[in-house]
Design a protein around this motif. Structure first.
Motif, short mmCIF file in Angstrom:
data_model
loop_
_atom_site.label_atom_id
_atom_site.label_comp_id
_atom_site.label_asym_id
_atom_site.label_seq_id
_atom_site.Cartn_x
_atom_site.Cartn_y
_atom_site.Cartn_z
N GLU A 213 0.76 -1.17 0.02
CA GLU A 213 0.07 -0.06 -0.06
C GLU A 213 0.80 1.30 -0.07
O GLU A 213 0.57 2.07 -0.48
CB GLU A 213 -1.01 -0.04 1.21
CG GLU A 213 -2.12 -1.08 0.99
CD GLU A 213 -3.16 -1.16 2.23
OE1 GLU A 213 -4.19 -1.65 2.01
OE2 GLU A 213 -2.53 -0.96 3.44
N SER B 110 1.94 1.51 -3.54
CA SER B 110 1.02 1.72 -4.51
C SER B 110 -0.40 2.06 -3.54
O SER B 110 -1.18 1.25 -3.51
CB SER B 110 0.96 0.51 -5.34
OG SER B 110 -0.29 0.57 -6.25
N GLU C 223 -3.08 3.42 -4.45
CA GLU C 223 -4.28 3.20 -5.04
C GLU C 223 -4.69 1.55 -4.90
O GLU C 223 -5.82 1.04 -5.40
CB GLU C 223 -4.38 3.58 -6.53
CG GLU C 223 -3.49 2.97 -7.46
CD GLU C 223 -1.91 3.48 -7.21
OE1 GLU C 223 -1.15 2.90 -8.27
OE2 GLU C 223 -1.62 3.86 -6.34
N SER C 224 -3.83 0.75 -4.60
CA SER C 224 -4.03 -0.74 -4.48
C SER C 224 -5.19 -1.11 -3.85
O SER C 224 -5.24 -0.72 -2.75
CB SER C 224 -2.57 -1.69 -4.41
OG SER C 224 -2.09 -0.90 -3.32
N ALA C 225 -6.05 -2.10 -4.26
CA ALA C 225 -6.90 -2.58 -3.50
C ALA C 225 -6.84 -3.91 -3.05
O ALA C 225 -6.53 -5.05 -4.03
CB ALA C 225 -8.24 -2.64 -4.39
#
Ligand SMILES: Cc1cc2nc3c(=O)[nH]c(=O)nc-3n(C[C@H](O)[C@H](O)[C@H](O)COP(=O)(O)O)c2cc1C
Length: 261
Positions: free
Chosen positions: A23, A26, A28-30
């Motif tokens: 996280e 990145s 924006e990672s889910a």
């Protein structure tokens, strides 16, 4: 992330650390976290229908389809499990049992994974290697591995060295997954793949003991290729793969796996 450990314990702590790092790289990672215990997957009954007729006929297909879809949809997978007596814990092994037919008909060619395990002291590597070997067998393009000795019953605190390992692992994994590049298969992957490609000829439609393997491998792009067309294979590995294809094809003339009709 599949948590194949029976609880949110030491291994889960380690996975959370990898997740935090991912996280950080990145934001924006889910993430989606699935506890295998919540899925209530019954034990594999050993009916072997997945091998013979297709996995859609598995008595637990409703649950298994969800799992397969989740893996298909993911950019990257984290498989967490506990090491119980040097091997994956039973919950994880039960998932492996349900997916074993895929060693005959590999599927997850675009997928990359991290296998994470903790162990009291000894045996984590052999458990992690077991799961990595299985994932490669069912097509996974690349598998990273983290096995850590926790020296703890449910009270694990990662030390600084482990924190650095998690950070480096997250960086490598993120870079690899986001590149969308595929790794060429190892020789160890090409051997079973091409043996099954050859042996499947004994089970095509119209043979005495036809199975789903005969359907899967008859596909033109698959029957002519040493590995899935999504993945580039260098010339020397093609020769190697074809050698095992010939061995499999020859074996199919002498050995038939029979079943009760
Ligand atoms: C049933 C069981 C079997 C275990 N087997 C081993 C083992 O073979 N070797 C070892 O060093 N630790 C063993 N342990 C200790 C766990 O691997 C260790 O505590 C691990 O960090 C627990 O992770 P978890 O909290 O994610 O379940 C075992 C623990 C249990 C409950």
């Amino acid at each position: 992330m599949f948590n194949g450990s029976p609880h949110k314990g030491n291994t889960w702590q380690l996975v959370k650390l990898i997740q935090e790092n991912l996280e950080g790289i990145s934001p924006e990672s889910a993430f989606e976290e699935i506890q295998l215990t919540d899925l209530q997957l019954p034990f594999c009954t050993g009916c072997s229908i997945c091998f013979r007729k297709g996995h859609e006929y598995c008595p637990h297909n409703k649950i298994m389809e969800k799992i397969i879809d989740k893996i298909d949809e993911s950019d990257g997978m984290i498989f967490a499990m506990t090491t119980f007596y040097m091997q994956p814990n039973a919950l994880t092994k039960n998932l492996i049992d349900h997916l074993s037919y895929m060693v005959h008909r590999p599927h997850f060619f675009k997928n990359k994974a991290i296998v994470v395990t903790t162990v009291g002291g000894v045996g984590g590597n052999s458990a992690a290697n077991y799961l990595v070997g299985f994932l490669k067998g069912i097509g996974f393009n690349y598998c990273y591995k983290l096995s850590v000795a926790s020296y703890s019953w449910n009270n694990y605190m990662p030390d600084d060295k482990t924190k650095i390992k998690c950070k480096m692992l997250a960086e490598r994994f993120h870079k690899d997954v986001s590149s969308k590049k595929t790794h060429t298969p190892s020789l160890g992957v090409l051997i079973p793949y091409n043996l099954f490609r050859g042996m499947s000829l004994g089970y095509v439609k119209g043979t005495e003991y036809e199975t789903e393997d005969g359907v899967y491998w008859i596909n033109q792009s698959r029957s002519k290729s040493t590995y899935d067309p999504l993945v580039t294979v260098p010339f020397y590995k093609k020769i190697f793969g074809n050698l095992f294809y010939v061995i499999g094809k020859t074996a199919s003339k002498f050995i038939t796996v029979k079943y009760k009709k």
